[in-house]
Design an enzyme around this catalytic site. Structure first.
Site, PDB file in Angstrom:
ATOM      1  N   GLU A  28       6.120 -10.037  14.295  1.00 28.81           N
ATOM      2  CA  GLU A  28       5.574 -10.577  15.541  1.00 28.81           C
ATOM      3  C   GLU A  28       5.665 -12.102  15.569  1.00 28.81           C
ATOM      4  O   GLU A  28       5.953 -12.697  16.599  1.00 28.81           O
ATOM      5  CB  GLU A  28       4.090 -10.175  15.705  1.00 28.81           C
ATOM      6  CG  GLU A  28       3.861  -8.708  15.865  1.00 28.81           C
ATOM      7  CD  GLU A  28       3.707  -7.971  14.539  1.00 28.81           C
ATOM      8  OE1 GLU A  28       3.163  -6.864  14.560  1.00 28.81           O
ATOM      9  OE2 GLU A  28       4.126  -8.477  13.488  1.00 28.81           O
ATOM     10  N   ARG A  81       0.816  -1.217   0.000  1.00 29.57           N
ATOM     11  CA  ARG A  81       0.000   0.000   0.000  1.00 29.57           C
ATOM     12  C   ARG A  81       0.845   1.262   0.000  1.00 29.57           C
ATOM     13  O   ARG A  81       0.394   2.314  -0.441  1.00 29.57           O
ATOM     14  CB  ARG A  81      -1.001  -0.013   1.155  1.00 29.57           C
ATOM     15  CG  ARG A  81      -2.047  -1.115   0.985  1.00 29.57           C
ATOM     16  CD  ARG A  81      -3.168  -1.070   1.965  1.00 29.57           C
ATOM     17  NE  ARG A  81      -2.724  -1.083   3.352  1.00 29.57           N
ATOM     18  CZ  ARG A  81      -3.538  -1.001   4.389  1.00 29.57           C
ATOM     19  NH1 ARG A  81      -4.833  -0.914   4.208  1.00 29.57           N
ATOM     20  NH2 ARG A  81      -3.072  -1.024   5.598  1.00 29.57           N
TER      21      ARG A  81
END
Length: 181
Positions: free
Chosen positions: A102, A65
């Protein structure tokens, strides 16, 4: 347009999507903003203004994006656009930078010849979350020999502490978020 009116316009065009891409996540969908020419132009103008203010000579956009935002910003500011892609997506000689997520790791790449010493780069993305992608991109730009003059994002998710992770890597260069949540 004032900072408050810009923030209000942009926020009004960002849709929350619950439980996407997985349960418990509130996804910030910017496609309604992109579909609104007034909001998209205001966003592009604001980011291009940051390029000018920071003396950038090139704009780096982060996959995926970030490309949508950085390319028109580069055109508006009269600067070159450099894509930073996920590993294996660019042909030819590349520089790569691994980073931790993560739940695992990832790698970014840039064409080795696209950035030079003397280039003053602003890194643009849509969202600053945990800061890992932005941090790796800043490291990659520096490894290519260019100077990072700033990072600019549409929105910062402050509760994920990406700013705290990224700021030491910026070495005093500004981190601009048009919206802070």
């Amino acid at each position: 347009m004032t900072d408050d009116s810009l923030r209000e316009l942009l926020l009004s065009r960002i849709r929350d999507v619950a439980d996407y891409p997985e349960p418990g996540v509130m996804f910030k969908d910017i496609t309604p903003l992109l579909a609104d020419p007034k909001a998209f132009t205001a966003l592009t103008d604001a980011l291009a203004g940051l390029c000018t203010r920071h003396g950038a000579t090139k704009v780096v956009g982060l996959e995926a994006r970030g490309f949508i935002l950085a390319a028109p910003v580069a055109v508006k500011a009269g600067l070159g656009f450099i894509p930073v892609r996920k590993a294996g997506k660019l042909p030819g000689a590349t520089l790569s930078q691994a980073y931790e997520l993560e739940y695992g790791s990832a790698e970014l790449e840039v064409h080795a010849e696209d950035l030079d010493a003397g280039d003053r780069v602003i890194v643009i993305d849509d969202v600053l979350a945990t800061g890992g992608t932005a941090e790796a991109s800043v490291q990659l730009v520096r490894r290519a020999g260019a100077e990072v003059v700033g990072v600019a994002v549409l929105m910062e998710l402050g509760f994920l502490a990406g700013r705290r992770r990224l700021e030491p890597e910026l070495r005093g260069a500004p981190l601009d978020a048009l919206i802070k949540l």
